[in-house]
Motif scaffolding. Structure first.
Motif, PDB file in Angstrom:
ATOM      1  N   PHE A  45       0.833  -1.193   0.000  1.00 51.32           N
ATOM      2  CA  PHE A  45       0.000   0.000   0.000  1.00 51.32           C
ATOM      3  C   PHE A  45       0.869   1.245   0.000  1.00 51.32           C
ATOM      4  CE2 PHE A  45       0.329  -1.688   4.294  1.00 51.32           C
ATOM      5  CZ  PHE A  45       0.729  -0.600   5.049  1.00 51.32           C
ATOM      6  N   LYS A  46       0.360   2.291  -0.607  1.00 53.93           N
ATOM      7  CA  LYS A  46       1.089   3.548  -0.740  1.00 53.93           C
ATOM      8  C   LYS A  46       0.773   4.450   0.449  1.00 53.93           C
ATOM      9  CE  LYS A  46       2.320   2.090  -4.754  1.00 53.93           C
ATOM     10  NZ  LYS A  46       3.419   1.214  -4.782  1.00 53.93           N
ATOM     11  N   ILE A  47       1.776   5.214   0.883  1.00 58.30           N
ATOM     12  CA  ILE A  47       1.580   6.112   2.010  1.00 58.30           C
ATOM     13  C   ILE A  47       2.113   7.504   1.666  1.00 58.30           C
ATOM     14  CG2 ILE A  47       1.616   4.349   3.804  1.00 58.30           C
ATOM     15  CD1 ILE A  47       4.490   5.091   4.377  1.00 58.30           C
ATOM     16  N   ASP A  48       1.483   8.518   2.285  1.00 63.37           N
ATOM     17  CA  ASP A  48       1.945   9.897   2.223  1.00 63.37           C
ATOM     18  C   ASP A  48       2.169  10.359   3.655  1.00 63.37           C
ATOM     19  OD1 ASP A  48       1.618  10.021  -0.571  1.00 63.37           O
ATOM     20  OD2 ASP A  48      -0.483  10.606  -0.359  1.00 63.37           O
ATOM     21  N   ILE A  49       3.258  11.085   3.887  1.00 61.05           N
ATOM     22  CA  ILE A  49       3.584  11.568   5.226  1.00 61.05           C
ATOM     23  C   ILE A  49       3.754  13.080   5.166  1.00 61.05           C
ATOM     24  CG2 ILE A  49       5.174  11.401   7.167  1.00 61.05           C
ATOM     25  CD1 ILE A  49       6.082   8.691   5.964  1.00 61.05           C
ATOM     26  N   GLN A  50       2.985  13.784   6.001  1.00 64.73           N
ATOM     27  CA  GLN A  50       3.097  15.231   6.115  1.00 64.73           C
ATOM     28  C   GLN A  50       3.704  15.564   7.465  1.00 64.73           C
ATOM     29  OE1 GLN A  50      -0.669  17.171   5.496  1.00 64.73           O
ATOM     30  NE2 GLN A  50      -1.276  15.670   3.967  1.00 64.73           N
ATOM     31  N   ASP A  51       4.614  16.530   7.475  1.00 62.66           N
ATOM     32  CA  ASP A  51       5.256  16.970   8.710  1.00 62.66           C
ATOM     33  C   ASP A  51       4.787  18.383   9.020  1.00 62.66           C
ATOM     34  OD1 ASP A  51       6.868  17.560  10.842  1.00 62.66           O
ATOM     35  OD2 ASP A  51       8.760  17.260   9.792  1.00 62.66           O
ATOM     36  N   ASN A  52       3.873  18.503   9.956  1.00 58.68           N
ATOM     37  CA  ASN A  52       3.419  19.815  10.412  1.00 58.68           C
ATOM     38  C   ASN A  52       4.242  20.218  11.631  1.00 58.68           C
ATOM     39  OD1 ASN A  52       1.525  19.679   8.404  1.00 58.68           O
ATOM     40  ND2 ASN A  52      -0.134  19.070   9.745  1.00 58.68           N
ATOM     41  N   ASP A  53       4.010  21.407  12.137  1.00 57.58           N
ATOM     42  CA  ASP A  53       4.766  21.873  13.298  1.00 57.58           C
ATOM     43  C   ASP A  53       4.469  21.059  14.548  1.00 57.58           C
ATOM     44  OD1 ASP A  53       5.991  23.830  11.808  1.00 57.58           O
ATOM     45  OD2 ASP A  53       4.473  25.348  12.267  1.00 57.58           O
ATOM     46  N   THR A  54       3.223  20.613  14.706  1.00 55.00           N
ATOM     47  CA  THR A  54       2.829  19.952  15.951  1.00 55.00           C
ATOM     48  C   THR A  54       2.539  18.468  15.799  1.00 55.00           C
ATOM     49  OG1 THR A  54       0.514  20.538  15.565  1.00 55.00           O
ATOM     50  CG2 THR A  54       1.838  22.077  16.861  1.00 55.00           C
ATOM     51  N   GLU A  55       2.411  17.968  14.561  1.00 55.51           N
ATOM     52  CA  GLU A  55       2.048  16.562  14.366  1.00 55.51           C
ATOM     53  C   GLU A  55       2.481  16.060  12.998  1.00 55.51           C
ATOM     54  OE1 GLU A  55      -2.208  16.289  14.582  1.00 55.51           O
ATOM     55  OE2 GLU A  55      -2.506  17.561  12.828  1.00 55.51           O
ATOM     56  N   TYR A  56       2.502  14.732  12.868  1.00 55.39           N
ATOM     57  CA  TYR A  56       2.685  14.063  11.596  1.00 55.39           C
ATOM     58  C   TYR A  56       1.312  13.572  11.139  1.00 55.39           C
ATOM     59  CZ  TYR A  56       7.667  13.768  12.695  1.00 55.39           C
ATOM     60  OH  TYR A  56       8.961  14.060  12.997  1.00 55.39           O
ATOM     61  N   ILE A  57       1.034  13.689   9.847  1.00 52.25           N
ATOM     62  CA  ILE A  57      -0.205  13.158   9.280  1.00 52.25           C
ATOM     63  C   ILE A  57       0.193  12.130   8.228  1.00 52.25           C
ATOM     64  CG2 ILE A  57      -2.315  13.660   8.020  1.00 52.25           C
ATOM     65  CD1 ILE A  57      -2.189  16.493   9.191  1.00 52.25           C
ATOM     66  N   ILE A  58      -0.221  10.900   8.459  1.00 48.70           N
ATOM     67  CA  ILE A  58       0.097   9.794   7.554  1.00 48.70           C
ATOM     68  C   ILE A  58      -1.188   9.343   6.891  1.00 48.70           C
ATOM     69  CG2 ILE A  58       0.991   7.438   7.392  1.00 48.70           C
ATOM     70  CD1 ILE A  58       1.991   9.349  10.379  1.00 48.70           C
ATOM     71  N   GLU A  59      -1.190   9.257   5.568  1.00 50.65           N
ATOM     72  CA  GLU A  59      -2.333   8.745   4.814  1.00 50.65           C
ATOM     73  C   GLU A  59      -1.885   7.509   4.053  1.00 50.65           C
ATOM     74  OE1 GLU A  59      -4.915  12.766   3.982  1.00 50.65           O
ATOM     75  OE2 GLU A  59      -3.607  12.043   2.395  1.00 50.65           O
ATOM     76  N   ALA A  60      -2.622   6.415   4.236  1.00 51.65           N
ATOM     77  CA  ALA A  60      -2.307   5.156   3.570  1.00 51.65           C
ATOM     78  C   ALA A  60      -3.499   4.722   2.728  1.00 51.65           C
ATOM     79  CB  ALA A  60      -1.977   4.075   4.593  1.00 51.65           C
ATOM     80  N   GLU A  61      -3.244   4.313   1.491  1.00 51.65           N
ATOM     81  CA  GLU A  61      -4.301   3.824   0.606  1.00 51.65           C
ATOM     82  C   GLU A  61      -4.560   2.353   0.918  1.00 51.65           C
ATOM     83  OE1 GLU A  61      -3.209   4.422  -3.440  1.00 51.65           O
ATOM     84  OE2 GLU A  61      -2.946   6.567  -3.205  1.00 51.65           O
ATOM     85  N   LEU A  62      -5.761   2.055   1.394  1.00 51.31           N
ATOM     86  CA  LEU A  62      -6.131   0.683   1.732  1.00 51.31           C
ATOM     87  C   LEU A  62      -7.507   0.348   1.151  1.00 51.31           C
ATOM     88  CD1 LEU A  62      -5.030   0.713   5.472  1.00 51.31           C
ATOM     89  CD2 LEU A  62      -3.766  -0.214   3.539  1.00 51.31           C
ATOM     90  N   PRO A  63      -7.638   0.267  -0.165  1.00 50.53           N
ATOM     91  CA  PRO A  63      -8.957  -0.003  -0.750  1.00 50.53           C
ATOM     92  C   PRO A  63      -9.452  -1.407  -0.409  1.00 50.53           C
ATOM     93  CG  PRO A  63      -7.267  -0.079  -2.432  1.00 50.53           C
ATOM     94  CD  PRO A  63      -6.602   0.391  -1.172  1.00 50.53           C
ATOM     95  N   GLY A  64     -10.701  -1.500  -0.002  1.00 44.24           N
ATOM     96  CA  GLY A  64     -11.314  -2.793   0.297  1.00 44.24           C
ATOM     97  C   GLY A  64     -10.912  -3.400   1.624  1.00 44.24           C
ATOM     98  N   VAL A  65     -10.221  -2.656   2.472  1.00 46.43           N
ATOM     99  CA  VAL A  65      -9.753  -3.177   3.755  1.00 46.43           C
ATOM    100  C   VAL A  65     -10.675  -2.674   4.859  1.00 46.43           C
ATOM    101  CG1 VAL A  65      -7.837  -3.137   5.399  1.00 46.43           C
ATOM    102  CG2 VAL A  65      -7.376  -3.296   2.970  1.00 46.43           C
ATOM    103  N   LYS A  66     -11.027  -3.561   5.777  1.00 45.51           N
ATOM    104  CA  LYS A  66     -11.836  -3.184   6.932  1.00 45.51           C
ATOM    105  C   LYS A  66     -10.912  -2.755   8.070  1.00 45.51           C
ATOM    106  CE  LYS A  66     -15.186  -6.681   5.724  1.00 45.51           C
ATOM    107  NZ  LYS A  66     -15.688  -8.008   6.042  1.00 45.51           N
ATOM    108  N   LYS A  67     -11.455  -1.952   8.991  1.00 48.37           N
ATOM    109  CA  LYS A  67     -10.611  -1.469  10.087  1.00 48.37           C
ATOM    110  C   LYS A  67     -10.165  -2.602  11.002  1.00 48.37           C
ATOM    111  CE  LYS A  67     -14.396   0.010  13.084  1.00 48.37           C
ATOM    112  NZ  LYS A  67     -14.974   1.137  13.809  1.00 48.37           N
ATOM    113  N   GLU A  68     -10.887  -3.714  11.037  1.00 55.72           N
ATOM    114  CA  GLU A  68     -10.484  -4.864  11.846  1.00 55.72           C
ATOM    115  C   GLU A  68      -9.234  -5.550  11.289  1.00 55.72           C
ATOM    116  OE1 GLU A  68     -13.755  -4.879  10.426  1.00 55.72           O
ATOM    117  OE2 GLU A  68     -14.586  -3.817  12.153  1.00 55.72           O
ATOM    118  N   ASP A  69      -8.931  -5.310  10.005  1.00 58.45           N
ATOM    119  CA  ASP A  69      -7.780  -5.940   9.363  1.00 58.45           C
ATOM    120  C   ASP A  69      -6.493  -5.128   9.501  1.00 58.45           C
ATOM    121  OD1 ASP A  69      -9.517  -7.925   8.509  1.00 58.45           O
ATOM    122  OD2 ASP A  69      -9.872  -6.988   6.564  1.00 58.45           O
ATOM    123  N   VAL A  70      -6.575  -3.949  10.140  1.00 62.86           N
ATOM    124  CA  VAL A  70      -5.425  -3.046  10.245  1.00 62.86           C
ATOM    125  C   VAL A  70      -4.921  -3.016  11.678  1.00 62.86           C
ATOM    126  CG1 VAL A  70      -4.640  -0.666   9.927  1.00 62.86           C
ATOM    127  CG2 VAL A  70      -6.368  -1.608   8.398  1.00 62.86           C
TER     128      VAL A  70
END
Length: 148
Positions: A45-70
């Protein structure tokens, strides 16, 4: 270099054309990756990572995946994302001759050295997992020294 023969193909001489060449052409056509498809079984799966001053924001592409599988873990500044997906179709009313199942597992690891392990938020929406990891507060330990 001119004498190298590609895998699963024969030389393209005029004297060497026959049924085997046609069979190899069909094998190449049906086992190729056209059209290009992405799935958890064949790709990560592909991920994007943003570095803000106070936090990191990570976005991962998970098509068709349920939250129980992560599974998300943060250990000593290392964020681990792992996905386990199992597809089994159960239909006991039919008499099967052949039956297939799919199981895919993959993980990604990201080093976030100044991450705070408290206050992490995660949300899975429309196939995109968004994780917000707060940063530790930076304490200025440098001292300014005046020269006399």
């Amino acid at each position: 270099m001119a004498g190298l023969i590609p895998f699963n193909r024969k030389r393209n001489d005029l004297m060497n054309i026959g049924f085997d060449d046609f069979s190899n052409m069909l094998d190449d056509f049906f086992t190729g990756s056209w059209p290009v498809q992405r799935s958890l079984a064949a790709d990560t799966f592909k991920i994007d990572i943003q570095d803000n001053d106070t936090e990191y924001i990570i976005e991962a592409e998970l098509p068709g995946v349920k939250k129980e599988d992560v599974e998300i873990t943060l250990n000593e500044g290392r964020l681990n994302l792992s996905v386990k997906k199992e597809e089994v179709s159960e239909d006991k009313s039919k008499k099967f001759i052949h039956r297939e199942r799919r199981y895919a597992q993959m993980s990604r690891s990201i080093l976030l050295a100044d991450s705070n392990d408290e206050g992490i938020q995660a949300k899975l929406e429309e196939g995109v997992l968004t994780i917000k990891v707060p940063k530790k507060e930076q304490v200025d330990t440098s001292k300014r020294i005046m020269i006399e």
